[in-house]
Design a protein around this motif. Structure first.
Motif, PDB file in Angstrom:
ATOM      1  N   THR A  38      -6.151   2.482   2.144  1.00  0.00           N
ATOM      2  CA  THR A  38      -6.089   1.174   2.796  1.00  0.00           C
ATOM      3  C   THR A  38      -4.652   0.676   2.778  1.00  0.00           C
ATOM      4  O   THR A  38      -4.014   0.642   1.716  1.00  0.00           O
ATOM      5  CB  THR A  38      -6.991   0.149   2.086  1.00  0.00           C
ATOM      6  N   SER A  40      -2.176  -2.538   3.762  1.00  0.00           N
ATOM      7  CA  SER A  40      -2.205  -3.968   4.078  1.00  0.00           C
ATOM      8  C   SER A  40      -0.791  -4.488   4.262  1.00  0.00           C
ATOM      9  O   SER A  40       0.182  -3.924   3.746  1.00  0.00           O
ATOM     10  CB  SER A  40      -2.920  -4.742   2.971  1.00  0.00           C
ATOM     11  N   VAL A 168      -7.940   2.568   6.466  1.00  0.00           N
ATOM     12  CA  VAL A 168      -8.263   1.178   6.761  1.00  0.00           C
ATOM     13  C   VAL A 168      -6.970   0.371   6.774  1.00  0.00           C
ATOM     14  O   VAL A 168      -6.075   0.591   5.953  1.00  0.00           O
ATOM     15  CB  VAL A 168      -9.226   0.601   5.699  1.00  0.00           C
ATOM     16  N   THR A 169      -6.862  -0.545   7.710  1.00  0.00           N
ATOM     17  CA  THR A 169      -5.698  -1.431   7.775  1.00  0.00           C
ATOM     18  C   THR A 169      -6.149  -2.883   7.657  1.00  0.00           C
ATOM     19  O   THR A 169      -7.235  -3.249   8.115  1.00  0.00           O
ATOM     20  CB  THR A 169      -4.921  -1.246   9.092  1.00  0.00           C
ATOM     21  N   LYS A 170      -5.283  -3.689   7.033  1.00  0.00           N
ATOM     22  CA  LYS A 170      -5.594  -5.109   6.854  1.00  0.00           C
ATOM     23  C   LYS A 170      -4.377  -5.963   7.186  1.00  0.00           C
ATOM     24  O   LYS A 170      -3.257  -5.661   6.742  1.00  0.00           O
ATOM     25  CB  LYS A 170      -6.035  -5.385   5.409  1.00  0.00           C
TER      26      LYS A 170
END
Length: 227
Positions: A38, A40, A168-170
Motif C-alpha cells: 500500500t 500513501s 493499493v494507493t491512498k
C-alpha cells in the motif's frame, strides 16, 4: 530420516532469512511470500509511506514456530511473535527490507520501520509480517513517475503479488495513474541477457552483479507526471 532432513533444511532456511547468513546466490528461491503493498501520499502530494504485508509460505512458517516456541506449547505467544519480528527486522535491514522505491535512475532512501508486526494464523499455518517505511527525505510524487517493488538480491526469497488488489494507493494527487509490470520468467531472462549483451568492450559487470531477481520482480508504477 527424510523427515528429519527436511526439518534441518527448513531450519537452515529460516536461519539464513533471520540472520542474514552469507549464503551463495541461488538459482531458484527457497522462501515464498504472498505480498501486498500500500502506497500513501500526503495532502501536499509527497510520498507518505509504503506499507508491506507478507504472508510467508507454510514450510518457512512452521520452521519459525519450531525455532521460537520457547515454552513448547505448539504456538507462538505474543512475546515470541515480538521476538520473531525483532530478529527478522535485524536480519533484513541489510537487504533494505526487500523494499525499493525509485524515481528516474536513482533509488529513494527509506527510513527503517519502527517495528515488524507479526501474527501467526493457525488455520492457514502461516506467519504474516507487516510494516511501514517512510522516505528519509520528502519525496515529491506530483509531476514524477515512481516505481515500487519487493525483491531479494540473492533470489533466496521470492515475492508474489498474485492476489487481486495486491497494490493499493491512498490519497494520491489528482491525475496520478497506477500500473503494474510482472514479466514472465522467459521475458525476464531475455531482459537479463539483453542487459549483459549491452555491456561494451570496456564495461564490466557491476560488483553487485546484474540481478535476475530484480528483473523478474513485479514493479508498480505511479505516473503523476500530468495534472
Amino acid at each position: 530420516m527424510r523427515s528429519h532432513q527436511r526439518q534441518i533444511a527448513a531450519c537452515l532456511m529460516a536461519a539464513s532469512f533471520f540472520l542474514g547468513s552469507p549464503l551463495p546466490a541461488h538459482a531458484h528461491p527457497h522462501v515464498f511470500v504472498s505480498a501486498t503493498m500500500t502506497v500513501s501520499a500526503t495532502p501536499e502530494g509527497d510520498l507518505l509511506a509504503v506499507h508491506n504485508s507478507w504472508w510467508m509460505d507454510e514450510l518457512f512458517s512452521s520452521s519459525v514456530v519450531v525455532d521460537f516456541d520457547e515454552n513448547a506449547n505448539g504456538r507462538l505467544d505474543p512475546e515470541e511473535l515480538s521476538a520473531v519480528g525483532k530478529q527478522v527486522g535485524t536480519s533484513i535491514k541489510e537487504w533494505s527490507y526487500y523494499t525499493f522505491v525509485r524515481q528516474g535512475a536513482g533509488d529513494v532512501a527509506l527510513a527503517a520501520p519502527a517495528a515488524l508486526d507479526v501474527v501467526f494464523d493457525a488455520k492457514r499455518g502461516q506467519l504474516q509480517f507487516s510494516f511501514q517505511m517512510k522516505p528519509e527525505k520528502p519525496l515529491r510524487l506530483k509531476g514524477q513517475t515512481t516505481t515500487f517493488s519487493n525483491f531479494d538480491d540473492t533470489y533466496f526469497v521470492a515475492f508474489d503479488f498474485a492476489e487481486t488488489g495486491a497494490f493499493v494507493t491512498k490519497d494520491l494527487p489528482s491525475g496520478c495513474k497506477s500500473g503494474e509490470s510482472a514479466p514472465s520468467p522467459d521475458e525476464a531472462a531475455k531482459s537479463w541477457m539483453a542487459t549483459i549483451a549491452g555491456l561494451g568492450p570496456g564495461d564490466t559487470v557491476p560488483e553487485d552483479g546484474i540481478k535476475f531477481s530484480e528483473v523478474l520482480s513485479t514493479k508498480f508504477t505511479l505516473d503523476c507526471s500530468k495534472d
